[in-house]
Design an enzyme around this catalytic site. Sequence first.
Site, PDB file in Angstrom:
ATOM      1  N   ASN A   9       0.861  -1.176   0.000  1.00  0.00           N
ATOM      2  CA  ASN A   9       0.000   0.000   0.000  1.00  0.00           C
ATOM      3  C   ASN A   9       0.900   1.229   0.000  1.00  0.00           C
ATOM      4  OD1 ASN A   9      -1.787   2.060   0.562  1.00  0.00           O
ATOM      5  ND2 ASN A   9      -2.279   1.357   2.646  1.00  0.00           N
ATOM      6  N   LYS A  11       0.129   4.235  -0.237  1.00  0.00           N
ATOM      7  CA  LYS A  11      -0.517   5.431   0.329  1.00  0.00           C
ATOM      8  C   LYS A  11      -0.307   6.623  -0.617  1.00  0.00           C
ATOM      9  CE  LYS A  11      -0.160   3.328   4.806  1.00  0.00           C
ATOM     10  NZ  LYS A  11      -0.018   3.444   6.255  1.00  0.00           N
ATOM     11  N   HIS A  97      -9.473   1.202   5.179  1.00  0.00           N
ATOM     12  CA  HIS A  97      -8.187   1.463   5.846  1.00  0.00           C
ATOM     13  C   HIS A  97      -8.414   2.462   6.992  1.00  0.00           C
ATOM     14  CE1 HIS A  97      -4.102   2.716   6.611  1.00  0.00           C
ATOM     15  NE2 HIS A  97      -3.719   1.613   5.993  1.00  0.00           N
ATOM     16  N   GLU A  99      -6.790   4.910   7.966  1.00  0.00           N
ATOM     17  CA  GLU A  99      -6.572   6.316   7.599  1.00  0.00           C
ATOM     18  C   GLU A  99      -7.806   6.891   6.910  1.00  0.00           C
ATOM     19  OE1 GLU A  99      -2.865   5.658   5.557  1.00  0.00           O
ATOM     20  OE2 GLU A  99      -1.931   5.150   7.461  1.00  0.00           O
ATOM     21  N   GLU A 169      -5.185  -4.678  10.876  1.00  0.00           N
ATOM     22  CA  GLU A 169      -4.165  -3.645  11.044  1.00  0.00           C
ATOM     23  C   GLU A 169      -4.411  -2.873  12.336  1.00  0.00           C
ATOM     24  OE1 GLU A 169      -2.359  -2.616   6.960  1.00  0.00           O
ATOM     25  OE2 GLU A 169      -4.034  -1.281   7.298  1.00  0.00           O
ATOM     26  N   GLY A 175       2.656   2.450  10.790  1.00  0.00           N
ATOM     27  CA  GLY A 175       3.607   3.538  10.599  1.00  0.00           C
ATOM     28  C   GLY A 175       4.328   3.966  11.862  1.00  0.00           C
ATOM     29  N   SER A 215       3.638  -1.841  10.442  1.00  0.00           N
ATOM     30  CA  SER A 215       5.091  -1.899  10.640  1.00  0.00           C
ATOM     31  C   SER A 215       5.702  -3.271  10.327  1.00  0.00           C
ATOM     32  CB  SER A 215       5.471  -1.437  12.048  1.00  0.00           C
ATOM     33  OG  SER A 215       5.034  -0.096  12.251  1.00  0.00           O
TER      34      SER A 215
END
Length: 255
Positions: A9, A11, A97, A99, A169, A175, A215
């Site tokens: 991904n 992003k 996701h 985000e 996730e 991240g 991560s």
Amino acid sequence: MRKKIVAGNWKMNQTLSEGKNLVEGILAGLPALNESKEVVICPPFVHLSQTAAQLDEYEHIYLGAQNCSSEASGAYTGEVSAQMLQSTGTHYVIIGHSERREYFNEDDALLARKVEQALATDMKVIFCCGESLEIRDSNAQNEWVGKQLKSALFHLGDLLMQRIVIAYEPIWAIGTGRTASAAQAQEMHAYIRHVIASQYNPVLADNMTILYGGSAKPSNAAELFACPDVDGGLIGGASLKAEDFLGIINAMMAS
Ligand code: PGA
């Protein structure tokens, strides 16, 4: 048959020329994939046609998108429909996701509509779920993730559900450099499979691909992928360097 998948991904990263070089680097080192071990590359929308052309001659490496519209077509400025994605050669679309949930206020009802739009094409969905640190600290992660799955997916019949890949996730691991331990990942993945087996059936649950994301990197991928219910990964930061992404793909091949 349960597939293992490593999906990258990107992003909101990479210009068109950077993306082209990155895909070239990945293809140059790609091991021999097969029907049960796939790779997916999910660049930003503007890359899709270019990346599709690069992947054209390769097998078992697919193109994915990071989002799609909840609407089929029409006056929705700035949106990209599932059908448009499919017309570029896209096979997978990431939906839900964290985000998107957090920064763009995507709630369960909206995500359910996005899932329906994607499945109305021939594409498959990588559906993301996962809890915040606060929820993990109060030990309510199973309930939380179970509710995310139920609200956005469990209206689907068996046939459509078979086109879903789940990505667990944990938000606190995305991240941050703080990966879930293999034991934490395995525990949640087993729980997700159990919930799906209860809602659908054990065979469907057993065949479902459940990815870990947060991560993941070459140095921890082998340990995560060795867990019996971890079927690969959804990779953010480490998918932006061909060498790191290939390291993770090789960990899947060895698992
Ligand atoms: P990360 O992102 O690997 O950079 O933690 C994973 C993701 O958000 O899909």
